[in-house]
Every structure is written in C-alpha cells, then in structure tokens.
Enzyme design. Structure first.
Site, PDB file in Angstrom:
ATOM      1  N   HIS A 281      -1.904  -5.407   1.515  1.00  0.00           N
ATOM      2  CA  HIS A 281      -3.187  -6.076   1.273  1.00  0.00           C
ATOM      3  C   HIS A 281      -2.926  -7.497   0.799  1.00  0.00           C
ATOM      4  CE1 HIS A 281      -7.187  -7.056  -0.246  1.00  0.00           C
ATOM      5  NE2 HIS A 281      -6.550  -7.603  -1.266  1.00  0.00           N
TER       6      HIS A 281
ATOM      7  N   TYR B 127     -12.552  -2.626  -3.072  1.00  0.00           N
ATOM      8  CA  TYR B 127     -13.113  -2.562  -1.719  1.00  0.00           C
ATOM      9  C   TYR B 127     -14.633  -2.542  -1.690  1.00  0.00           C
ATOM     10  CZ  TYR B 127      -8.377  -2.031   0.112  1.00  0.00           C
ATOM     11  OH  TYR B 127      -7.067  -2.252   0.472  1.00  0.00           O
TER      12      TYR B 127
ATOM     13  N   ASN C  16      -2.028   0.161   7.148  1.00  0.00           N
ATOM     14  CA  ASN C  16      -1.446  -1.126   7.550  1.00  0.00           C
ATOM     15  C   ASN C  16      -0.559  -1.775   6.487  1.00  0.00           C
ATOM     16  OD1 ASN C  16      -3.487  -1.926   5.894  1.00  0.00           O
ATOM     17  ND2 ASN C  16      -4.564  -3.178   7.401  1.00  0.00           N
TER      18      ASN C  16
ATOM     19  N   GLU D 276      -9.750 -10.065  -7.436  1.00  0.00           N
ATOM     20  CA  GLU D 276      -8.788  -8.971  -7.254  1.00  0.00           C
ATOM     21  C   GLU D 276      -7.673  -9.020  -8.303  1.00  0.00           C
ATOM     22  OE1 GLU D 276      -7.716  -9.494  -3.139  1.00  0.00           O
ATOM     23  OE2 GLU D 276      -9.693  -8.823  -2.442  1.00  0.00           O
TER      24      GLU D 276
ATOM     25  N   LYS E 224       0.832  -1.207   0.000  1.00  0.00           N
ATOM     26  CA  LYS E 224       0.000   0.000   0.000  1.00  0.00           C
ATOM     27  C   LYS E 224       0.871   1.264   0.000  1.00  0.00           C
ATOM     28  CE  LYS E 224      -4.016  -2.176   2.258  1.00  0.00           C
ATOM     29  NZ  LYS E 224      -4.825  -2.223   3.519  1.00  0.00           N
TER      30      LYS E 224
ATOM     31  N   ARG F 282      -1.355 -14.220   4.222  1.00  0.00           N
ATOM     32  CA  ARG F 282      -2.023 -13.446   5.287  1.00  0.00           C
ATOM     33  C   ARG F 282      -1.350 -13.680   6.638  1.00  0.00           C
ATOM     34  NH1 ARG F 282      -6.901 -10.744   4.204  1.00  0.00           N
ATOM     35  NH2 ARG F 282      -7.769 -11.153   6.264  1.00  0.00           N
TER      36      ARG F 282
ATOM     37  N   ARG G 212       2.750  -6.407   9.192  1.00  0.00           N
ATOM     38  CA  ARG G 212       1.988  -5.305   9.794  1.00  0.00           C
ATOM     39  C   ARG G 212       2.485  -4.969  11.200  1.00  0.00           C
ATOM     40  NH1 ARG G 212      -3.865  -7.332   7.466  1.00  0.00           N
ATOM     41  NH2 ARG G 212      -3.980  -5.938   5.659  1.00  0.00           N
TER      42      ARG G 212
ATOM     43  N   THR H 228      -5.222  -7.448  10.682  1.00  0.00           N
ATOM     44  CA  THR H 228      -5.580  -6.165  10.046  1.00  0.00           C
ATOM     45  C   THR H 228      -5.072  -4.974  10.857  1.00  0.00           C
ATOM     46  OG1 THR H 228      -7.585  -7.227   9.199  1.00  0.00           O
ATOM     47  CG2 THR H 228      -7.532  -4.808   9.194  1.00  0.00           C
TER      48      THR H 228
ATOM     49  N   PHE I  10     -15.337   3.412   7.721  1.00  0.00           N
ATOM     50  CA  PHE I  10     -13.971   3.712   7.257  1.00  0.00           C
ATOM     51  C   PHE I  10     -13.829   3.676   5.729  1.00  0.00           C
ATOM     52  CE2 PHE I  10     -14.139  -0.871   8.234  1.00  0.00           C
ATOM     53  CZ  PHE I  10     -13.637  -1.430   7.063  1.00  0.00           C
TER      54      PHE I  10
HETATM   55  P1  IDP Z   1      -7.703  -7.106   5.666  1.00  0.00           P
HETATM   56  O1  IDP Z   1      -6.937  -6.095   4.842  1.00  0.00           O
HETATM   57  O2  IDP Z   1      -6.891  -7.623   6.811  1.00  0.00           O
HETATM   58  O3  IDP Z   1      -8.330  -8.207   4.837  1.00  0.00           O
HETATM   59  P2  IDP Z   1     -10.362  -5.943   5.840  1.00  0.00           P
HETATM   60  O4  IDP Z   1     -11.317  -6.146   6.969  1.00  0.00           O
HETATM   61  O5  IDP Z   1     -10.658  -6.600   4.545  1.00  0.00           O
HETATM   62  O6  IDP Z   1      -8.906  -6.312   6.370  1.00  0.00           O
HETATM   63  O7  IDP Z   1     -10.270  -4.368   5.609  1.00  0.00           O
HETATM   64  C1  IDP Z   1      -9.684  -3.836   4.439  1.00  0.00           C
HETATM   65  C2  IDP Z   1      -8.813  -2.673   4.823  1.00  0.00           C
HETATM   66  O8  IDP Z   1      -9.620  -1.626   5.346  1.00  0.00           O
HETATM   67  C3  IDP Z   1      -7.796  -2.970   5.932  1.00  0.00           C
HETATM   68  O9  IDP Z   1      -6.607  -3.550   5.469  1.00  0.00           O
HETATM   69  C4  IDP Z   1      -7.564  -1.588   6.499  1.00  0.00           C
HETATM   70  O10 IDP Z   1      -6.656  -0.835   5.676  1.00  0.00           O
HETATM   71  C5  IDP Z   1      -8.933  -0.957   6.396  1.00  0.00           C
HETATM   72  N1  IDP Z   1      -9.719  -1.120   7.626  1.00  0.00           N
HETATM   73  C6  IDP Z   1     -10.303  -2.260   8.059  1.00  0.00           C
HETATM   74  N2  IDP Z   1     -10.955  -2.051   9.213  1.00  0.00           N
HETATM   75  C7  IDP Z   1     -10.773  -0.748   9.520  1.00  0.00           C
HETATM   76  C8  IDP Z   1     -11.217   0.089  10.609  1.00  0.00           C
HETATM   77  O11 IDP Z   1     -11.916  -0.338  11.536  1.00  0.00           O
HETATM   78  N3  IDP Z   1     -10.819   1.386  10.552  1.00  0.00           N
HETATM   79  C9  IDP Z   1     -10.063   1.889   9.541  1.00  0.00           C
HETATM   80  N4  IDP Z   1      -9.626   1.151   8.520  1.00  0.00           N
HETATM   81  C10 IDP Z   1      -9.977  -0.156   8.498  1.00  0.00           C
HETATM   82 MG    MG Z   2      -9.764  -8.009   3.322  1.00  0.00          MG
END
Ligand code: IDP
Ligand code: MG
Length: 158
Positions: A119, A53, A116, A130, A13, A89, A106, A95, A61
């Site tokens: 992805h 997304y 973070n 994707e 990212k 992962r 991370r 996350t 968010f």
């Molecule tokens: P992942 O990337 O670990 O699969 P997801 O739940 O798919 O997590 O969320 C996608 C992305 O959205 C995360 O990597 C993070 O950048 C962002 N994100 C997820 N949850 C939150 C939150 O509660 N606050 C702010 N950003 C979030």
């Molecule tokens: Mg995800």
C-alpha cells in the site's frame, strides 16, 4: 524555489509478509534513497482497517479488503523524500499487478489486485491521515540525515 521533501505511508501487506518479501520490498524503497523515518510490524485492528479504507466503504470489494489487511501482520513504514508520494507509487506499480509495469513491486511479486502486496498513500492529505492511523508523532525518527540528504545540496535544486 527548491524541492520540498514529503512523507508517505507505506504498508507491506500480509500476503507479502507471509511470503518473506519484507526485506526485498523495503530494499526497493531504500535503494531509491527514501529515508525510513518510521517502521513497525503490527496486526491491523478493525478500527484501523475501517479508518484506512474509509474511502472504499460500500464498494463490492470492501469486505474482502478489510479481511485481507487483517489476515496477518503488516509492516508499516513512513518514508520521507523528494516527491516520495508519487515516486513510491511508481515503484509499487498499478493497483492490478496484471497491469503493472515489469520491474515494479506489484508486477514482480503479485498476481491479483485482491492480493497486491503493498500500500502507498496517493496524495499529501491521504499520507497525513494514514500516517496518523498507524504512528504516534513520537514514533517517527526524524532527527538524522540519510545518504541522499547528505549528498543533496538543497540550495542547488531548481
Ligand atoms: P491503490 O492501493 O493502488 O491505491 P485503491 O483503488 O486505493 O488502490 O484500492 C485499495 C486496495 O483495494 C487495493 O490496493 C487493492 O488491494 C484493493 N482493490 C482495489 N480495487 C479492487 C478490486 O476491483 N477488486 C478487489 N480488490 C481491489
Ligand atoms: Mg489507494
């Protein structure tokens, strides 16, 4: 039986690219033995961000996430390997970097879930979806073996 190889979509990212972590993060995946079959730097378009997304549309968010993924270049990758979706992962960690195990990308390189650094697809269907957002089929280099494949006798696997 034997294990089948999977593909996954990984993105470094913008926060990590800007901080000069591209090579370090690629190395984590390469060192595991995953084969890089697609690799490019790009600026994510509005359309790509919305497709990528879509599952998060409407969440608190969401707008911030779309802005973040377009805030600079990403480095997009397709990795191939045994159980690579789950394995990648695991290398990435949770996350929220504050919850991620030390030693994961991370935990080691990020502080906030809003930034973070990486992805990775979460299931085979997401991976296929994707990969198609970011790569044309002809952009993937599949016709070679990496060292892991050369030392793995597939017929010996349980
Ligand atoms: P992942 O990337 O670990 O699969 P997801 O739940 O798919 O997590 O969320 C996608 C992305 O959205 C995360 O990597 C993070 O950048 C962002 N994100 C997820 N949850 C939150 C939150 O509660 N606050 C702010 N950003 C979030
Ligand atoms: Mg995800």
């Amino acid at each position: 039986m034997g294990h089948t190889e999977e593909r996954t979509f990984i993105a470094i990212k913008p926060d990590a690219v800007i901080r000069g972590l591209t090579s370090t993060i690629i190395k984590r995946f390469e060192d595991k033995g995953y084969k890089i079959i697609g690799l490019k730097m790009l600026m994510v378009s509005k359309e790509q961000a919305a497709q990528h997304y879509a599952e998060h549309f409407g969440k608190p968010f969401y707008d911030r996430l779309i802005k973040y993924i377009q805030s600079g270049p990403i480095v997009a990758m397709v990795l191939q390997g045994y159980n690579v979706i789950k394995g990648a992962r695991q290398l990435m960690g949770a996350t929220d970097p504050a919850e991620a195990q030390v030693g994961t990308i991370r935990a080691d390189f990020a502080q906030l879930k809003e930034y973070n650094s990486v992805h990775g697809s979460d299931c085979p269907e997401s991976a296929a979806r994707e990969i198609a957002i970011y790569f044309k089929p002809e952009e993937l280099c599949t016709n070679w073996k990496n060292m892991t494949e050369l030392v793995t006798e597939k017929e010996d696997l349980e």
